[in-house]
Design an enzyme around this catalytic site. Structure first.
Site, mmCIF file in Angstrom:
data_model
loop_
_atom_site.group_PDB
_atom_site.id
_atom_site.type_symbol
_atom_site.label_atom_id
_atom_site.label_comp_id
_atom_site.label_asym_id
_atom_site.label_seq_id
_atom_site.Cartn_x
_atom_site.Cartn_y
_atom_site.Cartn_z
ATOM 1 C CG ASP A 81 -2.001 1.033 1.163
ATOM 2 O OD1 ASP A 81 -2.379 1.425 0.043
ATOM 3 O OD2 ASP A 81 -2.477 1.457 2.224
ATOM 4 C CG ASP A 103 -7.539 1.307 4.034
ATOM 5 O OD1 ASP A 103 -6.474 0.721 3.796
ATOM 6 O OD2 ASP A 103 -7.870 2.371 3.488
#
Length: 399
Positions: free
Chosen positions: A198, A320
């Site tokens: 990420d 997330d």
């Protein structure tokens, strides 16, 4: 004689909006912990014989040595990250070729599989555990209706935002629960690897997520993805600007900057309509409005928050949600003390990301800091705090 209004703090400007993101994240984590606590013994044995993309390189066994488990978990994580990277670049290519409808239908089909098959199997486990009297025909009809409404609410039709938010949280819970069924070492290495991915995918110039977001911004289009959208907070700009007419509809709107076609010092007042919005799983740069309470007529306050779309609504990628919940779900398999520690670490990680955001003045991913803190707190709680608490309990020492 008019008095200058009291300066608004950062918490007053962004606090309610951050709470509207922290609340669904917390709900998702709590539901995963509950599912893990109820179904930990039922579904883990069923998945042990199934090979997934995260275990295709190495199948963990309890008889393996720690070194073998570490090497195997690293290999599994590497394979998983490579596959995710290739799929993301393919998504960028299809979006560049304007295959938006295909991507939308693909995401809808994926959501149908998650709600129908993953959700259905978890529902079967719950029915067995609680001995719920239901026949297979009724169960199939209820599951089909639940799945179709979910896909329609998320991708097809404009429904009430609460319904869409609820289904997005359900999808995050289902996917996160199945990730918790992976072997222990593979799960932890996968969390660390995805955090690093990420970080690279967002910050590197050629990162796939960065390319995707920049392409969407240049076209002013919506990215077909699973993104949670909080309700935008409406504030009264009239208090900070005496030149704005409070009777106009736009006087009650928050001012946001459109990064695609405005300079840093320019701003627009966003109308809340049904137009498409840009969804970015990032935490963006924040500029707090002037603290003296006076805003000139030709300058607008600029404020950006966590994953903002063009309507001013805060958005956070469902990935997330999933990996936060996987972390606390895996911690729940050991002890609830580690769950509390990991939850606090994840929430603190969001705050730390905001601090880094104000310091570096650039876009940052929302995953790495929270996951790294969660893993660190898990290890500290399991290796140090638990030993201390157990010894205090054995010796009847109160603290």
């Amino acid at each position: 004689m008019e008095q200058n209004p009291r300066p608004r703090s950062v918490l007053e400007v962004c606090g309610e909006e951050i709470i509207r993101i922290v609340t669904p994240v917390s709900i998702c984590m709590v539901l995963v912990v509950i599912l893990v606590s109820i179904l930990n013994g039922d579904s883990s044995s069923n998945l042990s014989s199934i090979t997934t993309m995260a275990t295709i390189a190495y199948t963990e066994s309890s008889s393996d040595s720690i070194w073998d488990k570490l090497k195997g978990a690293l290999l599994n994580s590497l394979v998983f990250v490579v596959v995710v990277t290739l799929v993301t670049f393919l998504l960028v290519l299809l979006f560049y070729l304007r295959c938006t409808k295909f991507l939308k239908y693909y995401m809808g089909f994926s959501s149908f599989l998650v709600l129908g098959f993953m959700g259905g199997e978890i529902a079967i486990f719950l029915v067995k555990d609680f001995n719920i009297p239901v026949d297979c025909i009724t169960f199939a009809i209820l599951l089909f209706n639940f799945t179709v409404v979910g896909v329609t609410a998320v991708f097809m039709l404009k429904m009430a935002i609460f319904v869409t938010q609820a289904y997005l949280v359900v999808i995050g819970v289902l996917v996160a629960y199945w990730f918790t069924l992976l072997p222990e070492w593979t799960t932890w290495m996968l969390l660390v690897a995805m955090s690093l991915y990420d970080l690279a995918a967002v910050l590197l110039p050629g990162g796939p997520l960065r390319l995707l977001v920049e392409l969407a911004m240049s076209r002013d289009e919506d990215i077909p993805a699973l993104v949670y959208e909080a309700r935008p907070v409406i504030i009264d700009i009239h208090n900070n600007n005496n030149n704005v007419d409070s009777t106009t509809p736009n006087a009650q709107r928050r001012v946001w900057r459109r990064r695609g076609d405005l300079d840093e010092n320019e701003g627009i007042i966003i109308r809340h309509d049904d137009s498409s919005e840009l969804a970015a799983p990032l935490i963006q740069h924040i500029d707090i409005p002037p603290m003296n309470g006076n805003v000139e007529e030709d300058s607008n306050p600029v404020l950006e928050g966590i994953g903002l779309g063009s309507s001013g609504a805060i958005k956070l990628g469902l990935g997330d949600f999933i990996f936060y919940s996987v972390l606390v779900g895996r911690a729940a398999m050991y002890d609830y003390m580690t769950v509390y520690a990991c939850y606090l670490a994840i929430i603190a990680g969001l705050g730390i990301t905001l601090i880094l955001l104000a310091f570096y003045r650039k876009a940052l991913p929302a995953l790495p800091v929270s996951v790294m803190l969660g893993v660190l707190f898990y290890l500290l709680t399991r290796l140090l705090l638990e030993v201390f608490v157990v010894q205090c309990s054995v010796t009847l020492l109160m603290f």
